[in-house]
Design an enzyme around this catalytic site. Structure first.
Site, PDB file in Angstrom:
ATOM      1  N   ILE A   1      -2.622   2.955   7.859  1.00 12.12           N
ATOM      2  CA  ILE A   1      -1.491   3.877   7.701  1.00 12.12           C
ATOM      3  C   ILE A   1      -1.741   4.790   6.500  1.00 12.12           C
ATOM      4  O   ILE A   1      -1.133   4.622   5.425  1.00 12.12           O
ATOM      5  CB  ILE A   1      -0.161   3.113   7.538  1.00 12.12           C
ATOM      6  CG1 ILE A   1       0.011   2.093   8.670  1.00 12.12           C
ATOM      7  CG2 ILE A   1       1.013   4.075   7.553  1.00 12.12           C
ATOM      8  CD1 ILE A   1       1.316   1.353   8.648  1.00 12.12           C
ATOM      9  N   PRO A   2      -2.643   5.765   6.599  1.00  5.25           N
ATOM     10  CA  PRO A   2      -2.814   6.734   5.510  1.00  5.25           C
ATOM     11  C   PRO A   2      -1.544   7.566   5.356  1.00  5.25           C
ATOM     12  O   PRO A   2      -0.883   7.905   6.354  1.00  5.25           O
ATOM     13  CB  PRO A   2      -3.999   7.592   5.985  1.00  5.25           C
ATOM     14  CG  PRO A   2      -4.000   7.445   7.471  1.00  5.25           C
ATOM     15  CD  PRO A   2      -3.518   6.060   7.751  1.00  5.25           C
ATOM     16  N   HIS A   3      -1.172   7.896   4.118  1.00  2.00           N
ATOM     17  CA  HIS A   3       0.059   8.641   3.903  1.00  2.00           C
ATOM     18  C   HIS A   3      -0.012   9.426   2.601  1.00  2.00           C
ATOM     19  O   HIS A   3      -0.893   9.202   1.762  1.00  2.00           O
ATOM     20  CB  HIS A   3       1.270   7.706   3.880  1.00  2.00           C
ATOM     21  CG  HIS A   3       1.132   6.563   2.924  1.00  2.00           C
ATOM     22  ND1 HIS A   3       0.518   5.378   3.264  1.00  2.00           N
ATOM     23  CD2 HIS A   3       1.497   6.412   1.623  1.00  2.00           C
ATOM     24  CE1 HIS A   3       0.534   4.552   2.240  1.00  2.00           C
ATOM     25  NE2 HIS A   3       1.118   5.157   1.221  1.00  2.00           N
ATOM     26  N   ALA A   4       0.930  10.358   2.444  1.00  2.00           N
ATOM     27  CA  ALA A   4       0.986  11.189   1.233  1.00  2.00           C
ATOM     28  C   ALA A   4       2.340  11.872   1.165  1.00  2.00           C
ATOM     29  O   ALA A   4       3.097  11.895   2.140  1.00  2.00           O
ATOM     30  CB  ALA A   4      -0.131  12.230   1.242  1.00  2.00           C
TER      31      ALA A   4
ATOM     32  N   ARG B   1       0.807  -1.218   0.000  1.00  2.00           N
ATOM     33  CA  ARG B   1       0.000   0.000   0.000  1.00  2.00           C
ATOM     34  C   ARG B   1       0.841   1.270   0.000  1.00  2.00           C
ATOM     35  O   ARG B   1       0.349   2.349   0.301  1.00  2.00           O
ATOM     36  CB  ARG B   1      -0.957  -0.015   1.196  1.00  2.00           C
ATOM     37  CG  ARG B   1      -1.935  -1.173   1.113  1.00  2.00           C
ATOM     38  CD  ARG B   1      -2.869  -1.260   2.308  1.00  2.00           C
ATOM     39  NE  ARG B   1      -3.681  -2.465   2.212  1.00  2.00           N
ATOM     40  CZ  ARG B   1      -4.815  -2.552   1.529  1.00  2.00           C
ATOM     41  NH1 ARG B   1      -5.278  -1.504   0.902  1.00  2.00           N
ATOM     42  NH2 ARG B   1      -5.488  -3.680   1.476  1.00  2.00           N
TER      43      ARG B   1
END
Length: 563
Positions: A478-481, A170
């Site tokens: 684990i949202p990310h950017a 992901r």
């Protein structure tokens, strides 16, 4: 109506039980040694087939797995259904939206990564057919097109499993690899269907070659456009009015077998139809990750081992083993994939290390190369010697892909979650009740300590979430950017008492939510943090203590490694 007699039923059940049990056992053993399970499953067939059992106890081979008669026909029927359902699952894992959302990067990596090995394979088979295992009687152009195709495809199911095991599935790097493999696989399967059409390979031989090719391309175009929309609407109704997961499983299996029947009638083999139906089903936003996992497990733990183990029952690997042919094909496919995928990633402004990691991830042919080889063998395009070589190359490339990526991404000192998490970015009891609110709450926490505005942070993370949900399972997301204005890395971590749906593979709501923000063009620290978080919270005891922690200090003490 003819039917199996009591003795034939007894022998069939005994043989199937031994074959599946042995294949699953060796598949699990292979995974313990960080090898793809398909390697163990094929080995089981080799041990039970003419290569080993046929040499040591030929009578038992004939009894358990007869080459002719009703039992042989039934076993062939089982393996045909098995490979059709395996390709259905492979298609479900194809998320077309990842191609469009990754945009230019996915298209460049996918097309260039396929074009370079395709040209190298075609040149080898065209100019030096004897080095590419050309069988007498097969037109050179057909043989060259097949070699080019099989050396340029990637095994999407194997790639997905490797990325999951490395905690990269992901991440941004993982999504580039997946999107590139999706595009390459679609192009490769359509091209292979055209090759079969050129051969006129149809069971009824009633359709001319031009009609086969036209119907094949029309079916592919229709299934990926109108078919997708119709399946999406039907899936909404199925999920609303049937029990889970039985309703969705029955729906997917029914459509998969109908699609397989249609392409078999057209003349390009059943698996092409089941694969495209799987792609159409998997592209629906209504299909949850948990449903994908249930479908995958249903097929992967029964039908897939049956198919791959059966390969060893039909062929003698010892008598058809050609080391020089294997080394030639292995060199061409690895060189072509490394050069092509690295070039595609570099043209998309990825760093040198990331470009090499993308190429390493897409090296593997795995199950796709084996299936293409088996179909070509049955259609008379290749001989048994070349098929055995393709099986070995497929297994070897699946084995080296993961270690190759680990070697490329290895750093002297990795960054850990405890190094970057601060008390001000720790939300002990989140107020959010859904994914959007959770991302907004953590964006505000990070913005207060970074000097950035919460709006752009929230928008970037939500856009990344649309590409693929970041729920890892076991109550962790684990949202990310990546952000242009960042020079370093920022993290925010929240604890949710009730849990928030992040569309995790196991269907469990996320209670530990870690947001990771990093600069554009740098992936290494993000990979470190995601891997560290996945390692920490995979442990049931640590996860339970984290949820019970009284505040930041207690949480930090829990995740701090012992020196």
């Amino acid at each position: 109506m003819s039917r199996l007699n009591a003795h034939e039923v007894w022998v069939l059940l005994l043989g199937l039980g031994i074959l599946i049990g042995f294949a699953r056992t060796l598949g699990e053993v292979a995974r313990r040694f960080n090898l793809p399970s398909v390697a163990g499953e094929i080995l089981a067939g080799i041990l039970l087939g003419p290569t080993v059992l046929g040499s040591l106890a030929p009578h038992w081979l004939t009894v358990l797995f007869p080459g002719q008669g009703p039992n042989a026909i039934v076993l062939h029927g089982f393996t045909t259904v098995a490979v059709a359902l395996f390709l259905l699952v492979a298609g479900v894992e194809v998320d077309l939206s990842t191609i469009w959302k990754q945009g230019r990067t996915a298209i460049t990596v996918g097309l260039v990564g396929m074009l370079v090995p395709f040209c190298m394979g075609f040149a080898l088979a065209w100019w030096l057919p004897q080095w590419a295992g050309h069988a007498p009687g097969t037109p050179v152009v057909i043989h060259a097109l097949f070699i080019a195709t099989v050396l340029s495809v990637s095994a999407l199911p194997v790639i997905a499993k490797i990325l999951m095991e490395m905690n990269l599935y992901r991440t941004d790097l993982g999504m580039v690899i997946i999107a590139g493999a999706v595009l390459g696989d679609l192009a490769g399967w359509i091209l292979f269907a055209v090759i079969l059409g050129m051969m006129g390979a149809t069971a009824t031989h009633t359709l001319p070659v031009a009609a086969i090719i036209l119907l094949t391309l029309s079916f592919a175009a229709g299934m990926l456009t109108l078919g997708r929309m119709l399946i999406h609407r039907m899936l909404v109704w199925v999920q609303a009015h049937t029990t889970w997961p039985g309703g969705v499983l029955a729906f997917a299996l029914t459509l998969g077998l109908l699609g397989a029947a249609l392409t078999e009638w057209i003349g390009v083999h059943a698996i092409f139809g089941s694969f495209l139906v799987g792609v159409a089903i998997g592209d629906s936003p209504q299909l949850k990750e948990q449903t994908r996992m249930v479908l995958d497990q249903f097929v992967s733990f029964f039908f897939a081992p049956l198919f791959f183990a059966s390969i060893g029952l039909y062929f003698n690997f010892k008598s058809s083993f050609d080391l020089s042919l294997i080394l030639t094909l292995l060199t061409v496919t690895v060189t072509g994939k490394v050069v092509g995928c690295s070039l595609g990633a570099w043209l998309s402004n990825m760093s040198r290390r990331e470009s090499l990691a993308v190429s390493a991830g897409m090296i593997t042919q795995g199950s796709m190369g084996i299936i293409l080889g088996l179909l070509a063998l049955r259609m008379g395009v290749i001989d048994e010697r070349l098929f055995i070589a393709l099986v070995v190359v497929s297994v070897v490339t699946a084995m080296i892909s993961g270690p190759f990526m680990q070697r490329i991404l290895k750093r002297e000192k990795s960054v850990r979650l405890v190094d970057v998490l601060t008390a001000k970015n720790f939300v002990h009891r989140m107020k959010a009740v859904n994914r959007e609110e959770a991302i907004a709450e953590l964006s505000q926490a990070v913005a207060r300590t970074s000097g950035l505005s919460a709006g752009p942070i929230e928008q970037a993370v939500l856009q990344r979430e649309e590409i693929m949900s970041t729920g890892l399972g076991k109550g962790v997301a684990i949202p990310h950017a990546r952000l242009e204005k960042l020079s370093g890395y920022l993290v925010g971590l929240g604890i949710s008492v009730e849990g928030i749906d992040f569309d995790a593979p196991d269907g469990k709501p996320a209670r530990i939510i870690l947001m990771i923000l990093g600069p554009l063009g740098k992936e290494s620290v993000q990979l470190d943090l995601i891997a560290d978080a996945a390692r920490l919270f995979r442990n049931d005891e640590i996860r339970a203590k984290a949820l019970r922690s009284a505040g930041y200090t207690e949480f930090r003490a829990l995740i701090k490694p012992e020196r």
